[in-house]
Write a protein that holds these residues in place. Structure first.
Motif, PDB file in Angstrom:
ATOM      1  N   GLN A   1      43.073  35.182  50.302  1.00  0.00           N
ATOM      2  CA  GLN A   1      43.306  36.052  51.484  1.00  0.00           C
ATOM      3  C   GLN A   1      44.578  36.193  51.885  1.00  0.00           C
ATOM      4  N   GLU A   2      45.497  34.971  52.069  1.00  0.00           N
ATOM      5  CA  GLU A   2      46.964  35.171  52.190  1.00  0.00           C
ATOM      6  C   GLU A   2      47.846  36.133  51.204  1.00  0.00           C
TER       7      GLU A   2
ATOM      8  N   TYR B   1      46.639  38.553  49.546  1.00  0.00           N
ATOM      9  CA  TYR B   1      45.898  39.955  49.916  1.00  0.00           C
ATOM     10  C   TYR B   1      46.667  40.605  51.269  1.00  0.00           C
ATOM     11  N   ASP B   2      46.928  39.712  52.230  1.00  0.00           N
ATOM     12  CA  ASP B   2      47.511  40.059  53.487  1.00  0.00           C
ATOM     13  C   ASP B   2      49.089  40.386  53.319  1.00  0.00           C
ATOM     14  N   ASP B   3      49.692  39.522  52.579  1.00  0.00           N
ATOM     15  CA  ASP B   3      51.113  39.536  52.392  1.00  0.00           C
ATOM     16  C   ASP B   3      51.305  40.988  51.514  1.00  0.00           C
TER      17      ASP B   3
ATOM     18  N   LEU C   1      49.153  43.752  51.306  1.00  0.00           N
ATOM     19  CA  LEU C   1      49.141  44.748  52.457  1.00  0.00           C
ATOM     20  C   LEU C   1      50.069  44.998  53.369  1.00  0.00           C
ATOM     21  N   ASP C   2      50.833  44.054  53.880  1.00  0.00           N
ATOM     22  CA  ASP C   2      51.890  44.152  54.773  1.00  0.00           C
ATOM     23  C   ASP C   2      53.020  44.825  54.329  1.00  0.00           C
ATOM     24  N   LYS C   3      53.191  44.705  52.782  1.00  0.00           N
ATOM     25  CA  LYS C   3      54.287  45.303  52.155  1.00  0.00           C
ATOM     26  C   LYS C   3      54.011  46.891  51.876  1.00  0.00           C
TER      27      LYS C   3
ATOM     28  N   GLU D   1      52.832  50.829  52.355  1.00  0.00           N
ATOM     29  CA  GLU D   1      53.106  51.984  53.258  1.00  0.00           C
ATOM     30  C   GLU D   1      51.716  52.003  54.304  1.00  0.00           C
ATOM     31  N   ASP D   2      51.915  52.341  55.381  1.00  0.00           N
ATOM     32  CA  ASP D   2      50.929  52.364  56.261  1.00  0.00           C
ATOM     33  C   ASP D   2      49.819  51.002  56.292  1.00  0.00           C
ATOM     34  N   ASP D   3      50.580  50.084  55.850  1.00  0.00           N
ATOM     35  CA  ASP D   3      49.546  48.813  55.847  1.00  0.00           C
ATOM     36  C   ASP D   3      48.261  48.906  55.145  1.00  0.00           C
TER      37      ASP D   3
ATOM     38  N   THR E   1      38.853  40.998  49.636  1.00  0.00           N
ATOM     39  CA  THR E   1      40.198  40.954  49.006  1.00  0.00           C
ATOM     40  C   THR E   1      40.424  41.413  47.773  1.00  0.00           C
TER      41      THR E   1
END
Length: 175
Positions: free
Chosen positions: A106-107, A109-111, A113-115, A117-119, A138
């Motif tokens: 999960q961590e 995946y989130d990292d 996704l944060d990077k 475009e448009d998250d 994920t």
């Protein structure tokens, strides 16, 4: 009109190349798009052998672990193929199948996704993931994830099976 693979002065400036008119190898395909963003695709081995590396652990479908050194800048699919990990990649990394489906922590995946475009994942990747076997929250496609320094120590799980829609069961070999 320039010969295929030779870029104009305008494109050279736009993509940061110093000399216009150079013949690019591997093949340069600037019209490739991923979602709403233009992407440069290189056909070949990705970053050179002198690229920095990170350590990744793949959890195989049989629950065994494979630890690899992945080069920063290559995709997870390229890293897997270069290190003998059983990740299929039937479309050879062009986001046209779901056989390089991976499940991330999960961590991570989130990292990632944060990077983006448009998250959010690109529409192409979402469409291909809709066909993936064993889809998780994920899930991502290995051909769409570039290895970064921040991925050192990451654990990537491979699904128990893949759906290969090629009639002949084509499984590409890295070249």
């Amino acid at each position: 009109m320039l010969p295929r693979g030779v870029i104009s002065a305008a494109k050279a400036a736009r993509f940061g190349f110093k000399r216009p008119g150079i013949k690019l190898s591997p093949v340069f395909a600037p019209r490739t798009t991923l979602g709403n963003k233009k992407q440069i695709r290189w056909h070949g081995d990705g970053p050179g052998t002198d690229a920095p590396t990170v350590q990744l652990t793949f959890i195989n479908p049989d629950e065994s672990e494979t630890r690899i050194s992945a080069r920063v800048g290559e995709t997870l699919l390229q890293s897997a193929h270069r290190n003998g990990v059983e990740m299929e990649g039937a479309c050879e990394g062009v986001c046209a199948c779901s056989t390089c489906h991976v499940i991330l922590e999960q961590e991570l995946y989130d990292d990632l996704l944060d990077k983006m475009e448009d998250d959010a994942l690109s529409e192409d990747e979402e469409d291909m993931l809709d066909m993936a076997f064993g889809l998780e929250q994920t899930s991502r496609l290995g051909c769409q994830i570039k290895v970064t320094d921040g991925m050192d120590g990451a654990v990537i799980s491979l699904p128990k099976a893949t759906r290969n829609f090629y009639v002949d069961g084509h499984k590409p070999t890295p070249h």
